[in-house]
Design a protein around this motif. Structure first.
Motif, PDB file in Angstrom:
ATOM      1  N   UNK A 117      54.024  35.544  12.434  1.00 41.64           N
ATOM      2  CA  UNK A 117      54.164  36.792  11.673  1.00 41.64           C
ATOM      3  C   UNK A 117      55.508  37.457  11.956  1.00 41.64           C
ATOM      4  N   UNK A 118      56.429  36.714  12.576  1.00 43.67           N
ATOM      5  CA  UNK A 118      57.772  37.230  12.811  1.00 43.67           C
ATOM      6  C   UNK A 118      57.885  38.222  13.942  1.00 43.67           C
ATOM      7  N   UNK A 119      56.955  38.168  14.904  1.00 43.55           N
ATOM      8  CA  UNK A 119      56.945  39.112  16.020  1.00 43.55           C
ATOM      9  C   UNK A 119      56.984  38.337  17.335  1.00 43.55           C
ATOM     10  N   UNK A 120      57.771  38.846  18.292  1.00 39.11           N
ATOM     11  CA  UNK A 120      57.814  38.239  19.628  1.00 39.11           C
ATOM     12  C   UNK A 120      56.861  38.997  20.551  1.00 39.11           C
ATOM     13  N   UNK A 121      55.927  38.265  21.152  1.00 37.03           N
ATOM     14  CA  UNK A 121      54.939  38.859  22.058  1.00 37.03           C
ATOM     15  C   UNK A 121      54.881  38.024  23.329  1.00 37.03           C
ATOM     16  N   UNK A 122      54.801  38.697  24.469  1.00 39.54           N
ATOM     17  CA  UNK A 122      54.651  37.999  25.749  1.00 39.54           C
ATOM     18  C   UNK A 122      53.496  38.637  26.516  1.00 39.54           C
ATOM     19  N   UNK A 123      52.589  37.791  27.037  1.00 41.56           N
ATOM     20  CA  UNK A 123      51.405  38.260  27.756  1.00 41.56           C
ATOM     21  C   UNK A 123      51.592  38.015  29.245  1.00 41.56           C
ATOM     22  N   UNK A 124      51.408  39.070  30.054  1.00 40.14           N
ATOM     23  CA  UNK A 124      51.513  38.934  31.507  1.00 40.14           C
ATOM     24  C   UNK A 124      50.187  38.497  32.119  1.00 40.14           C
ATOM     25  N   UNK A 125      49.091  39.064  31.636  1.00 42.20           N
ATOM     26  CA  UNK A 125      47.774  38.778  32.207  1.00 42.20           C
ATOM     27  C   UNK A 125      46.711  39.051  31.158  1.00 42.20           C
ATOM     28  N   UNK A 126      45.690  38.209  31.149  1.00 34.98           N
ATOM     29  CA  UNK A 126      44.590  38.386  30.194  1.00 34.98           C
ATOM     30  C   UNK A 126      43.255  38.311  30.932  1.00 34.98           C
ATOM     31  N   UNK A 127      42.357  39.232  30.621  1.00 34.62           N
ATOM     32  CA  UNK A 127      41.026  39.232  31.222  1.00 34.62           C
ATOM     33  C   UNK A 127      39.976  39.380  30.128  1.00 34.62           C
ATOM     34  N   UNK A 128      38.792  38.881  30.415  1.00 28.58           N
ATOM     35  CA  UNK A 128      37.667  39.022  29.490  1.00 28.58           C
ATOM     36  C   UNK A 128      36.477  39.576  30.247  1.00 28.58           C
ATOM     37  N   UNK A 129      35.931  40.690  29.753  1.00 31.56           N
ATOM     38  CA  UNK A 129      34.716  41.276  30.316  1.00 31.56           C
ATOM     39  C   UNK A 129      33.594  41.131  29.306  1.00 31.56           C
ATOM     40  N   UNK A 130      32.480  40.561  29.752  1.00 25.99           N
ATOM     41  CA  UNK A 130      31.299  40.422  28.908  1.00 25.99           C
ATOM     42  C   UNK A 130      30.204  41.313  29.488  1.00 25.99           C
ATOM     43  N   UNK A 131      29.794  42.298  28.726  1.00 23.54           N
ATOM     44  CA  UNK A 131      28.745  43.220  29.186  1.00 23.54           C
ATOM     45  C   UNK A 131      27.435  42.860  28.491  1.00 23.54           C
TER      46      UNK A 131
ATOM     47  N   UNK B  85      37.326  29.449  30.882  1.00 24.63           N
ATOM     48  CA  UNK B  85      37.587  30.885  30.722  1.00 24.63           C
ATOM     49  C   UNK B  85      38.607  31.220  29.648  1.00 24.63           C
ATOM     50  N   UNK B  86      39.747  30.520  29.636  1.00 21.83           N
ATOM     51  CA  UNK B  86      40.814  30.907  28.714  1.00 21.83           C
ATOM     52  C   UNK B  86      41.622  32.059  29.275  1.00 21.83           C
ATOM     53  N   UNK B  87      40.942  33.028  29.883  1.00 24.05           N
ATOM     54  CA  UNK B  87      41.584  34.187  30.489  1.00 24.05           C
ATOM     55  C   UNK B  87      41.889  33.924  31.960  1.00 24.05           C
ATOM     56  N   UNK B  88      42.738  34.784  32.542  1.00 20.88           N
ATOM     57  CA  UNK B  88      43.003  34.699  33.982  1.00 20.88           C
ATOM     58  C   UNK B  88      41.749  35.028  34.781  1.00 20.88           C
ATOM     59  N   UNK B  89      40.936  35.925  34.255  1.00 22.32           N
ATOM     60  CA  UNK B  89      39.671  36.266  34.903  1.00 22.32           C
ATOM     61  C   UNK B  89      38.625  36.542  33.834  1.00 22.32           C
ATOM     62  N   UNK B  90      37.439  36.026  34.040  1.00 22.66           N
ATOM     63  CA  UNK B  90      36.313  36.231  33.128  1.00 22.66           C
ATOM     64  C   UNK B  90      35.186  36.845  33.956  1.00 22.66           C
ATOM     65  N   UNK B  91      34.695  38.000  33.535  1.00 20.35           N
ATOM     66  CA  UNK B  91      33.679  38.723  34.299  1.00 20.35           C
ATOM     67  C   UNK B  91      32.472  39.000  33.403  1.00 20.35           C
ATOM     68  N   UNK B  92      31.300  38.521  33.831  1.00 19.86           N
ATOM     69  CA  UNK B  92      30.053  38.803  33.119  1.00 19.86           C
ATOM     70  C   UNK B  92      29.310  39.875  33.907  1.00 19.86           C
ATOM     71  N   UNK B  93      29.034  41.002  33.258  1.00 18.64           N
ATOM     72  CA  UNK B  93      28.407  42.152  33.900  1.00 18.64           C
ATOM     73  C   UNK B  93      26.903  42.159  33.650  1.00 18.64           C
ATOM     74  N   UNK B  94      26.132  42.388  34.716  1.00 12.48           N
ATOM     75  CA  UNK B  94      24.681  42.493  34.581  1.00 12.48           C
ATOM     76  C   UNK B  94      24.318  43.713  33.736  1.00 12.48           C
ATOM     77  N   UNK B  95      23.168  43.667  33.060  1.00 12.59           N
ATOM     78  CA  UNK B  95      22.709  44.856  32.345  1.00 12.59           C
ATOM     79  C   UNK B  95      22.541  46.034  33.309  1.00 12.59           C
TER      80      UNK B  95
END
Length: 234
Positions: A57-71, A164-174
């Motif tokens: 899309x013609x945009x420069x993006x750089x990612x330092x860290x990615x996390x995923x939280x699943x609640x 994971x895909x992410x640097x950290x993946x966290x699944x949270x208990x109900x």
């Protein structure tokens, strides 16, 4: 005893057993070669996914860290929130329509409806799933990472391993629940189960992982967790 002394019926049974063994050996995939390809739990978090989509899309993006939280909620619904800390491109992604197009491109393989927003220089991508958890015997079972091989003889293949895909993946208990086993190679940290992506981000999550949650104060949570998984077929 020689083969000559065996009855024709016994010889037929031996031959059938030998053929069946050969077929099973041929049908079992080496190192999972016939399984579906591995799939990321967080597609937008995969190294290069957002940058490549932005570049289209013609945009420069750089990612330092990615996390995923699943609640996980006690009714079995789940909310998935990815947070990507950006070192470049945050200003461009404040444009709502451009950001939506880039996120849709980066997560095209994930399916499902997603919303996105900017929180400072962090891209936040969220979506809900109603098929990632279920209830059994008073427990909540998070089943999204369970990847089963076929159980019938001579059937090849199987679901792809989730990573994971992410640097950290966290699944949270109900709310009001604790972890009651089934975490596979995940790490229990308080009321969460955590996986950390190795360098390259493609270390798979244990194919039998079904994190299980029980109400706080439940007696023998480990035993009840095992029972709930058995009753649910895991």
């Amino acid at each position: 005893m020689s083969l000559a002394t065996l009855s024709p019926r016994v010889l037929r049974l031996v031959a059938i057993a030998l053929v069946a063994s050969a077929l099973v050996a041929a049908a079992v995939p080496a190192d999972g070669a016939a399984r579906a390809p591995p799939e990321p739990a967080c597609g937008v978090c995969v190294d290069g996914a957002l940058a490549d989509a932005a570049d289209r899309h013609g945009v420069a993006v750089a990612v330092e860290r990615a996390t995923l939280d699943v609640r996980v909620s006690d009714d079995g619904s789940t909310r998935w929130t990815a947070r990507l800390d950006l070192s470049d491109g945050a200003e461009a992604l404040r444009n709502d329509s451009l950001r939506a197009a880039i996120v849709a491109d980066a997560t095209a393989s994930d399916g499902g409806d997603r919303t996105s927003r900017m929180d400072g220089d962090t891209l936040v991508v969220e979506h809900s799933r109603g098929d990632a958890a279920e209830r059994e015997a008073g427990a909540v079972l998070f089943t999204a990472f369970d990847a089963r091989d076929p159980v019938l003889p001579f059937v090849m293949g199987g679901e792809g391993t989730v990573y994971p895909g992410a640097d950290a993946l966290v699944v949270h208990a109900p709310e009001g629940h604790v972890v009651a086993g089934g975490v596979g190679d995940g790490t229990v940290e308080g009321r969460t189960v955590v996986w950390r992506g190795a360098e390259g981000g493609d270390d798979g999550i244990d194919r039998d992982a079904v994190p299980t949650f029980l109400p706080e104060g439940a007696a023998a949570p480990g035993v009840r967790g095992v029972l709930a998984r058995l009753l649910a077929g895991y």
